[in-house]
Design a protein around this motif. Structure first.
Motif, short mmCIF file in Angstrom:
data_model
loop_
_atom_site.label_atom_id
_atom_site.label_comp_id
_atom_site.label_asym_id
_atom_site.label_seq_id
_atom_site.Cartn_x
_atom_site.Cartn_y
_atom_site.Cartn_z
N SER A 68 0.82 -1.21 0.00
CA SER A 68 0.00 0.00 0.00
C SER A 68 0.86 1.27 0.00
N ASP A 69 2.14 1.16 0.37
CA ASP A 69 3.03 2.32 0.38
C ASP A 69 3.60 2.63 -1.00
N ILE A 70 3.51 1.69 -1.93
CA ILE A 70 4.08 1.87 -3.26
C ILE A 70 3.06 2.55 -4.15
N VAL A 71 3.47 3.64 -4.75
CA VAL A 71 2.59 4.42 -5.62
C VAL A 71 3.23 4.51 -7.00
N VAL A 72 2.48 4.13 -8.02
CA VAL A 72 2.97 4.23 -9.39
C VAL A 72 2.63 5.62 -9.91
N THR A 73 3.66 6.36 -10.31
CA THR A 73 3.43 7.71 -10.80
C THR A 73 3.54 7.82 -12.31
N LYS A 74 4.22 6.85 -12.94
CA LYS A 74 4.41 6.91 -14.38
C LYS A 74 4.43 5.48 -14.90
N HIS A 75 3.77 5.25 -16.01
CA HIS A 75 3.79 3.91 -16.59
C HIS A 75 3.68 4.03 -18.11
N TRP A 76 4.09 2.98 -18.77
CA TRP A 76 3.99 2.90 -20.22
C TRP A 76 3.21 1.64 -20.55
N LEU A 77 2.51 1.68 -21.65
CA LEU A 77 1.72 0.53 -22.07
C LEU A 77 2.58 -0.38 -22.94
N PHE A 78 3.18 -1.39 -22.31
CA PHE A 78 4.02 -2.33 -23.04
C PHE A 78 3.28 -3.59 -23.45
N LEU A 79 2.08 -3.81 -22.95
CA LEU A 79 1.38 -5.04 -23.23
C LEU A 79 1.14 -5.27 -24.72
N PRO A 80 0.66 -4.28 -25.49
CA PRO A 80 0.48 -4.53 -26.93
C PRO A 80 1.78 -4.91 -27.64
N ILE A 81 2.88 -4.27 -27.26
CA ILE A 81 4.17 -4.56 -27.88
C ILE A 81 4.62 -5.97 -27.52
N ILE A 82 4.48 -6.35 -26.27
CA ILE A 82 4.87 -7.70 -25.84
C ILE A 82 3.99 -8.74 -26.52
N LEU A 83 2.71 -8.47 -26.66
CA LEU A 83 1.80 -9.39 -27.33
C LEU A 83 2.19 -9.58 -28.79
N LEU A 84 2.46 -8.50 -29.49
CA LEU A 84 2.87 -8.61 -30.89
C LEU A 84 4.19 -9.36 -31.02
N HIS A 85 5.11 -9.09 -30.15
CA HIS A 85 6.40 -9.80 -30.18
C HIS A 85 6.19 -11.29 -29.95
N SER A 86 5.37 -11.62 -28.98
CA SER A 86 5.09 -13.03 -28.68
C SER A 86 4.42 -13.73 -29.87
N LEU A 87 3.46 -13.05 -30.49
CA LEU A 87 2.80 -13.62 -31.66
C LEU A 87 3.79 -13.80 -32.82
N TRP A 88 4.67 -12.82 -33.00
CA TRP A 88 5.67 -12.92 -34.05
C TRP A 88 6.60 -14.11 -33.80
N GLU A 89 7.09 -14.24 -32.57
CA GLU A 89 7.98 -15.35 -32.24
C GLU A 89 7.29 -16.70 -32.40
N THR A 90 6.01 -16.76 -32.13
CA THR A 90 5.27 -18.02 -32.21
C THR A 90 4.93 -18.39 -33.64
N TYR A 91 4.52 -17.42 -34.45
CA TYR A 91 3.94 -17.74 -35.75
C TYR A 91 4.75 -17.28 -36.95
N GLN A 92 5.93 -16.74 -36.79
CA GLN A 92 6.66 -16.20 -37.93
C GLN A 92 6.98 -17.27 -38.98
#
Length: 101
Positions: A68-92
Motif C-alpha cells: 500500500s506504500d508503493i505508488v505508481v506515478t508513471k507507466h507505459w503501455l508495453f502489453l500490446p508490444i509484448i503481445l505482438l512480439h510473442s505472436l511474431w515469435e510463435t507464428y513467424q
C-alpha cells in the motif's frame, strides 16, 4: 545474524522454535552460534517474514515496504508490444511457410 529453526518432537506432536543467532568462532577456531534473541514458536509464514526482516537489516540495498506504500506515478503501455512480439515469435515460421506456398 540469521534465523535458526529448532524442531522438537514430543509424543506425537512437532514443535518448531525459532531463534536469532550470530555465527562466530571460538578461540580454537570451532564455529559456534551466539544467541541474540529467542523468538519461540512461530508459524512458517512468520518465520519467512522474520528472515526477510533480518536480510533487510543486514543489506542496506534492500528496502522493506508495504504494497500500500508503493505508488505508481508513471507507466507505459508495453502489453500490446509484448503481445505482438510473442505472436511474431510463435507464428513467424508458419506465416512464411504459408506465403511460400
Amino acid at each position: 545474524m540469521f534465523l535458526k529453526k529448532i524442531t522438537i518432537k514430543q509424543e506425537d506432536k512437532t514443535y518448531n522454535y525459532y531463534k536469532i543467532v550470530a555465527s562466530y568462532r571460538d578461540k580454537d577456531g570451532k564455529p559456534k552460534h551466539r544467541l541474540i534473541q529467542n523468538l519461540g514458536v512461530m508459524s512458517e509464514d512468520d518465520a519467512e517474514r522474520m528472515k526477510l526482516i533480518l536480510k533487510a537489516q543486514q543489506d542496506s540495498d534492500l528496502v522493506l515496504a508495504k504494497a500500500s506504500d508503493i505508488v505508481v506515478t508513471k507507466h507505459w503501455l508495453f502489453l500490446p508490444i509484448i503481445l505482438l512480439h510473442s505472436l511474431w515469435e510463435t507464428y513467424q515460421y508458419t506465416i512464411f511457410s504459408l506465403i511460400a506456398y
